[in-house]
Write a protein that holds these residues in place. Structure first.
Motif, PDB file in Angstrom:
ATOM      1  N   SER A 152       0.927  -1.260   0.028  1.00  0.00           N
ATOM      2  CA  SER A 152       0.082   0.079  -0.077  1.00  0.00           C
ATOM      3  C   SER A 152       0.911   1.225   0.081  1.00  0.00           C
ATOM      4  O   SER A 152       0.467   2.353  -0.804  1.00  0.00           O
ATOM      5  CB  SER A 152      -0.922   0.115   1.263  1.00  0.00           C
ATOM      6  N   ASP A 153       1.980   1.088   0.639  1.00  0.00           N
ATOM      7  CA  ASP A 153       2.885   2.354   0.717  1.00  0.00           C
ATOM      8  C   ASP A 153       4.037   1.928   0.262  1.00  0.00           C
ATOM      9  O   ASP A 153       4.745   1.014   0.894  1.00  0.00           O
ATOM     10  CB  ASP A 153       2.899   2.956   2.173  1.00  0.00           C
ATOM     11  N   LEU A 154       4.869   2.513  -0.857  1.00  0.00           N
ATOM     12  CA  LEU A 154       6.006   2.287  -1.324  1.00  0.00           C
ATOM     13  C   LEU A 154       6.863   3.442  -1.197  1.00  0.00           C
ATOM     14  O   LEU A 154       6.631   4.560  -1.628  1.00  0.00           O
ATOM     15  CB  LEU A 154       5.936   1.819  -2.768  1.00  0.00           C
ATOM     16  N   PHE A 155       8.231   3.154  -0.632  1.00  0.00           N
ATOM     17  CA  PHE A 155       9.176   4.211  -0.700  1.00  0.00           C
ATOM     18  C   PHE A 155      10.519   3.500  -1.663  1.00  0.00           C
ATOM     19  O   PHE A 155      11.036   2.602  -1.196  1.00  0.00           O
ATOM     20  CB  PHE A 155       9.691   4.624   0.699  1.00  0.00           C
ATOM     21  N   LEU A 156      10.769   4.267  -2.805  1.00  0.00           N
ATOM     22  CA  LEU A 156      11.784   3.706  -3.568  1.00  0.00           C
ATOM     23  C   LEU A 156      12.897   4.848  -3.776  1.00  0.00           C
ATOM     24  O   LEU A 156      12.680   6.214  -3.962  1.00  0.00           O
ATOM     25  CB  LEU A 156      11.236   3.323  -4.864  1.00  0.00           C
TER      26      LEU A 156
ATOM     27  N   ALA B 203       0.117   4.853  -2.010  1.00  0.00           N
ATOM     28  CA  ALA B 203       1.000   6.099  -1.550  1.00  0.00           C
ATOM     29  C   ALA B 203       2.429   5.444  -2.045  1.00  0.00           C
ATOM     30  O   ALA B 203       2.739   4.626  -1.866  1.00  0.00           O
ATOM     31  CB  ALA B 203       1.233   6.435  -0.090  1.00  0.00           C
ATOM     32  N   LEU B 204       3.076   6.605  -2.812  1.00  0.00           N
ATOM     33  CA  LEU B 204       4.300   6.382  -3.750  1.00  0.00           C
ATOM     34  C   LEU B 204       5.076   7.400  -3.164  1.00  0.00           C
ATOM     35  O   LEU B 204       4.902   8.555  -3.762  1.00  0.00           O
ATOM     36  CB  LEU B 204       4.104   5.873  -5.166  1.00  0.00           C
ATOM     37  N   GLU B 205       6.358   6.947  -2.757  1.00  0.00           N
ATOM     38  CA  GLU B 205       7.352   8.191  -2.457  1.00  0.00           C
ATOM     39  C   GLU B 205       8.560   7.872  -2.942  1.00  0.00           C
ATOM     40  O   GLU B 205       9.492   6.812  -3.019  1.00  0.00           O
ATOM     41  CB  GLU B 205       7.545   7.999  -0.925  1.00  0.00           C
ATOM     42  N   LEU B 206       9.088   8.556  -4.028  1.00  0.00           N
ATOM     43  CA  LEU B 206      10.185   8.567  -4.721  1.00  0.00           C
ATOM     44  C   LEU B 206      11.466   9.518  -4.400  1.00  0.00           C
ATOM     45  O   LEU B 206      11.015  10.691  -4.168  1.00  0.00           O
ATOM     46  CB  LEU B 206       9.910   8.433  -6.191  1.00  0.00           C
ATOM     47  N   ASN B 207      12.597   9.108  -4.232  1.00  0.00           N
ATOM     48  CA  ASN B 207      13.796   9.870  -4.140  1.00  0.00           C
ATOM     49  C   ASN B 207      14.776   9.937  -5.106  1.00  0.00           C
ATOM     50  O   ASN B 207      15.347   8.795  -5.326  1.00  0.00           O
ATOM     51  CB  ASN B 207      14.260   9.303  -2.525  1.00  0.00           C
ATOM     52  N   SER B 208      15.112  10.876  -5.710  1.00  0.00           N
ATOM     53  CA  SER B 208      16.310  11.043  -6.803  1.00  0.00           C
ATOM     54  C   SER B 208      15.830  10.073  -7.879  1.00  0.00           C
ATOM     55  O   SER B 208      16.668   9.372  -8.247  1.00  0.00           O
ATOM     56  CB  SER B 208      17.632  10.586  -6.243  1.00  0.00           C
TER      57      SER B 208
ATOM     58  N   LEU C  95       7.533  13.220  -4.724  1.00  0.00           N
ATOM     59  CA  LEU C  95       8.644  13.140  -5.525  1.00  0.00           C
ATOM     60  C   LEU C  95       9.806  14.202  -4.751  1.00  0.00           C
ATOM     61  O   LEU C  95       9.776  15.429  -4.454  1.00  0.00           O
ATOM     62  CB  LEU C  95       8.459  13.728  -6.721  1.00  0.00           C
ATOM     63  N   HIS C  96      10.984  13.659  -3.981  1.00  0.00           N
ATOM     64  CA  HIS C  96      11.857  14.350  -3.466  1.00  0.00           C
ATOM     65  C   HIS C  96      13.239  14.542  -4.264  1.00  0.00           C
ATOM     66  O   HIS C  96      13.660  13.506  -5.047  1.00  0.00           O
ATOM     67  CB  HIS C  96      12.102  13.253  -2.021  1.00  0.00           C
ATOM     68  N   HIS C  97      13.643  15.617  -4.291  1.00  0.00           N
ATOM     69  CA  HIS C  97      14.978  15.701  -4.948  1.00  0.00           C
ATOM     70  C   HIS C  97      15.155  15.445  -6.280  1.00  0.00           C
ATOM     71  O   HIS C  97      15.997  14.927  -6.700  1.00  0.00           O
ATOM     72  CB  HIS C  97      16.275  15.063  -4.135  1.00  0.00           C
ATOM     73  N   SER C  98      14.191  15.808  -6.615  1.00  0.00           N
ATOM     74  CA  SER C  98      13.676  15.771  -8.258  1.00  0.00           C
ATOM     75  C   SER C  98      14.281  17.061  -9.023  1.00  0.00           C
ATOM     76  O   SER C  98      14.471  18.042  -8.432  1.00  0.00           O
ATOM     77  CB  SER C  98      12.440  15.414  -8.512  1.00  0.00           C
TER      78      SER C  98
ATOM     79  N   GLN D 270      -6.263  11.489 -10.368  1.00  0.00           N
ATOM     80  CA  GLN D 270      -7.136  11.229  -9.342  1.00  0.00           C
ATOM     81  C   GLN D 270      -6.445  11.518  -7.764  1.00  0.00           C
ATOM     82  O   GLN D 270      -6.816  11.327  -6.788  1.00  0.00           O
ATOM     83  CB  GLN D 270      -7.402   9.642  -9.283  1.00  0.00           C
ATOM     84  N   LEU D 271      -5.081  12.005  -8.056  1.00  0.00           N
ATOM     85  CA  LEU D 271      -4.224  12.169  -6.752  1.00  0.00           C
ATOM     86  C   LEU D 271      -5.286  12.935  -5.598  1.00  0.00           C
ATOM     87  O   LEU D 271      -5.816  14.064  -5.853  1.00  0.00           O
ATOM     88  CB  LEU D 271      -3.240  12.877  -7.197  1.00  0.00           C
ATOM     89  N   ARG D 272      -4.867  12.727  -4.436  1.00  0.00           N
ATOM     90  CA  ARG D 272      -5.697  13.509  -3.450  1.00  0.00           C
ATOM     91  C   ARG D 272      -4.171  14.091  -2.628  1.00  0.00           C
ATOM     92  O   ARG D 272      -4.453  15.157  -1.663  1.00  0.00           O
ATOM     93  CB  ARG D 272      -6.121  12.472  -2.551  1.00  0.00           C
ATOM     94  N   GLY D 273      -2.807  13.624  -2.655  1.00  0.00           N
ATOM     95  CA  GLY D 273      -1.819  14.025  -2.025  1.00  0.00           C
ATOM     96  C   GLY D 273      -0.500  14.116  -3.192  1.00  0.00           C
ATOM     97  O   GLY D 273      -0.289  13.290  -3.669  1.00  0.00           O
ATOM     98  N   LEU D 274      -0.030  15.451  -3.060  1.00  0.00           N
ATOM     99  CA  LEU D 274       1.037  15.748  -3.980  1.00  0.00           C
ATOM    100  C   LEU D 274       2.190  16.456  -3.382  1.00  0.00           C
ATOM    101  O   LEU D 274       1.840  17.452  -2.541  1.00  0.00           O
ATOM    102  CB  LEU D 274       0.466  16.548  -5.183  1.00  0.00           C
ATOM    103  N   HIS D 275       3.416  15.954  -3.058  1.00  0.00           N
ATOM    104  CA  HIS D 275       4.579  16.531  -2.448  1.00  0.00           C
ATOM    105  C   HIS D 275       5.656  16.602  -3.474  1.00  0.00           C
ATOM    106  O   HIS D 275       6.144  15.626  -3.958  1.00  0.00           O
ATOM    107  CB  HIS D 275       4.602  15.751  -1.165  1.00  0.00           C
ATOM    108  N   LEU D 276       5.954  17.788  -3.417  1.00  0.00           N
ATOM    109  CA  LEU D 276       7.135  17.894  -4.537  1.00  0.00           C
ATOM    110  C   LEU D 276       8.184  18.766  -3.705  1.00  0.00           C
ATOM    111  O   LEU D 276       8.022  19.946  -3.002  1.00  0.00           O
ATOM    112  CB  LEU D 276       6.726  18.689  -5.580  1.00  0.00           C
ATOM    113  N   SER D 277       9.544  18.143  -3.985  1.00  0.00           N
ATOM    114  CA  SER D 277      10.744  18.862  -3.565  1.00  0.00           C
ATOM    115  C   SER D 277      11.909  18.754  -4.673  1.00  0.00           C
ATOM    116  O   SER D 277      11.857  17.728  -5.014  1.00  0.00           O
ATOM    117  CB  SER D 277      11.280  18.531  -2.312  1.00  0.00           C
ATOM    118  N   PHE D 278      12.702  20.071  -5.001  1.00  0.00           N
ATOM    119  CA  PHE D 278      13.338  19.891  -5.855  1.00  0.00           C
ATOM    120  C   PHE D 278      14.965  20.079  -5.547  1.00  0.00           C
ATOM    121  O   PHE D 278      15.062  20.778  -4.561  1.00  0.00           O
ATOM    122  CB  PHE D 278      12.998  21.174  -6.973  1.00  0.00           C
TER     123      PHE D 278
END
Length: 565
Positions: free
Chosen positions: A82-86, A107-112, A133-136, A152-160
């Motif tokens: 259900s929650d993935l961090f890659l 929930a999908l959390e991606l780093n670099s 999306l972290h450090h993108s 369909q997203l309910r949550g969007l978190h962006l960091s560059f």
């Protein structure tokens, strides 16, 4: 030699045969069985019971369970995926599994992660609800293609980590196409964002409940303003869904419009906080940090909150200075429904706290649940006493590193209203004329003369003990201070739900650096006496210019419900 025991073989009257109990299942027709059988399909068909079982399992346990059989795979694969961090893709086995279990991912959390890998993963997660999306390092077209794949997203978190687009491109407005968006956070790298772009997102996303902006510079207009830029009028719309507004390390650009009044706030703050939708918040959140904390910027932020926000439930302005009592007084006076107040490491005094504890005629009871005043060196017992006597729903109180917990706090005959509701207490018991060290001083050198250690008399210790033992609902307790004595809390049975305790008791014997070993032995003795069946860590530490005996006890070693460090 006489044998006391004679071992003889058992005579074989009939050949030994291994008899097995007949296997019973739901299809067996044994009518003599009166005890009903419960099968895994029946047990696991109850969602509440399955959630309870999964709560005791780690992710490694879930990886083992899904390999047992297909039935268990169907039960626990949704919990595992259900929650993935890659992190950055390095030819691992994680990506191919997304093709099989991607429909479970919410929930999908991606780093670099590169763009190709992001698009590859989004193809196999049709039920995705939250994307981080972290450090993108994405351009405007790439970011637009990503948002188009997940409407369909309910949550969007962006960091560059690198900004590949220009401020004139208005990248923040791309989130306006997500009609179901409820949580949105944007962390730039000191990039300029127009306040109209933020208001356009608030106007378009009618379900948005949380907005977090970090490391940006708010500007009114850009130097080169294209005709395609959107303009949002302040009088033709309102947003009633926003509950949380968080601004971390947000700078204010140069003021471009003239102030109509001498005390007029900055237009960006006024438009972002001071619209009508702020007054309609059933819940509110104000959290302002500034990389360059000048008095004018802090005054603008707090004055705007005090002027336009009438229904705040959460106020968090910790580590904000310089501030004055007048800034907080108006906020406390206008918002009588505050539930959580965090003014840690600010210049707040007693007057705003007295206004916070005052109950107006329009309210029937105080709603304050959490109050954090750690490091507020101007707070005394005159400001804390009304809170303890009037706020009967208070559950979490932190008055460490203040002048509040002196003998004046424990005097008086009026009972504290929160004595049966307080669950977490952090307090420093100090001498009568204690003066805390200046802000930003976290330690005092041994050579520096600190405040004197003045213990209370036995009658005064009994007065403190009666007040502390009246908190019968305590679950976590942290006590320090120069006047703390072991006799004040020599029995913890007054709080049956207590699960964690941290004590720092000054070591009274004078001497030099050789005090540490006797203090450690004394802490171990006291710890074993207070908590005979708990997990106890003891030692010696240096605080308040003297050696203290440190006792840290937890009822359950693996319990992480409360963290008192």
């Amino acid at each position: 030699m006489v044998l006391t025991h004679i071992y003889r073989p058992i005579p074989k009257t009939e050949p030994l045969q291994r008899r097995l109990r007949p296997r019973k299942n739901r299809h067996s027709g044994d009518d003599n069985t009166k005890i009903p059988s419960v099968y895994q399909e029946t047990v696991f068909a109850i969602p509440e019971l399955l959630d309870l079982i999964t709560g005791f399992l780690a992710r490694d346990d879930l990886r083992v369970l899904i390999r047992v059989c297909r039935t268990w795979n169907a039960f626990w694969a949704p919990y595992l995926y259900s929650d993935l961090f890659l992190c950055k893709y390095k030819k691992t086995r994680v990506y191919p599994k997304v093709r099989t279990y991607g429909h479970y991912v919410e929930a999908l959390e991606l780093n670099s992660t590169t763009l190709n890998n992001i698009l590859y993963l989004l193809d196999y997660v049709p039920n995705l609800q939250s994307l981080s999306l972290h450090h993108s390092a994405l351009s405007l077209i790439q970011l637009q293609s990503i948002i188009a794949m997940v409407p369909q997203l309910r949550g969007l978190h962006l960091s560059f980590k690198r900004i590949l687009f220009k401020p004139q491109d208005c990248p923040l407005t791309l989130a306006a196409s997500l009609q179901n968006l409820e949580q949105f956070s944007w962390m730039g790298i000191d990039s300029e964002i127009r306040v109209d772009d933020i208001l356009f997102v608030l106007k378009s996303c009618l379900r948005l409940r949380s907005l977090c902006l970090s490391r940006i510079t708010l500007v009114e207009e850009l130097p080169e303003l294209p005709r395609t830029m959107v303009k949002v009028e302040d009088h033709d719309w309102q947003n009633t869904s926003l509950r949380r507004l968080e601004c971390n390390l947000v700078l204010l650009g140069p003021r471009q419009t003239k102030a109509t009044e001498p005390e007029d706030v900055h237009p960006c703050i006024r438009r972002l906080v001071g619209l009508q939708y702020v007054q309609l918040w059933p819940l509110g959140y104000a959290h302002f940090h500034h990389a360059q904390p000048t008095p004018s910027k802090i005054t603008d932020a707090l004055n705007t909150i005090a002027k336009y926000c009438d229904n705040l439930k959460v106020l968090d302005v910790k580590n904000t200075f310089p501030t004055t009592d007048d800034m907080f007084k108006e906020i406390m006076e206008r918002n009588h429904q505050l539930q959580r107040v965090c003014v840690k490491n600010t210049d707040i005094g007693d007057l705003p706290l007295q206004m916070l504890a005052r109950l107006p005629a329009s309210c029937t009871a105080h709603n304050l649940v959490e109050l954090d005043l750690e490091g507020c060196i101007h707070v005394t017992s005159a400001g804390i006493t009304p809170v303890l006597e009037n706020c009967g729903r208070l559950q979490n109180l932190n008055i460490a590193r203040t002048k509040a917990a002196t003998l004046n706090l424990f005097k008086g005959n009026k009972p504290w209203a929160c004595r049966t509701s307080l669950e977490i207490l952090r307090i420093d018991i100090q001498p009568q004329d204690y003066q805390p060290p200046p802000r930003m001083v976290n330690w005092i050198p041994v050579s520096q003369q600190g405040p004197p250690v003045i213990p209370y008399s036995p009658e005064e210790q009994l007065l403190v003990k009666e007040r502390l033992t009246s908190f019968t609902s305590l679950r976590a307790l942290d006590i320090k201070g120069l006047s703390m004595e072991f006799g004040m809390l020599d029995d913890m049975s007054f709080a049956p739900h207590l699960r964690q305790v941290i004590l720092h008791i000054p070591f009274r014997q004078p001497g030099d650096g050789s005090q540490y070993e006797p203090a450690q032995a004394k802490a171990l003795e006291w710890g074993r006496a207070l908590f005979p069946e708990w997990h106890v860590w003891t030692g010696a530490n240096f605080a308040y210019s003297t050696v203290v005996c440190m006792i840290n006890a937890k009822l359950n070693y693996h319990d992480e419900t409360f963290v008192l460090w």
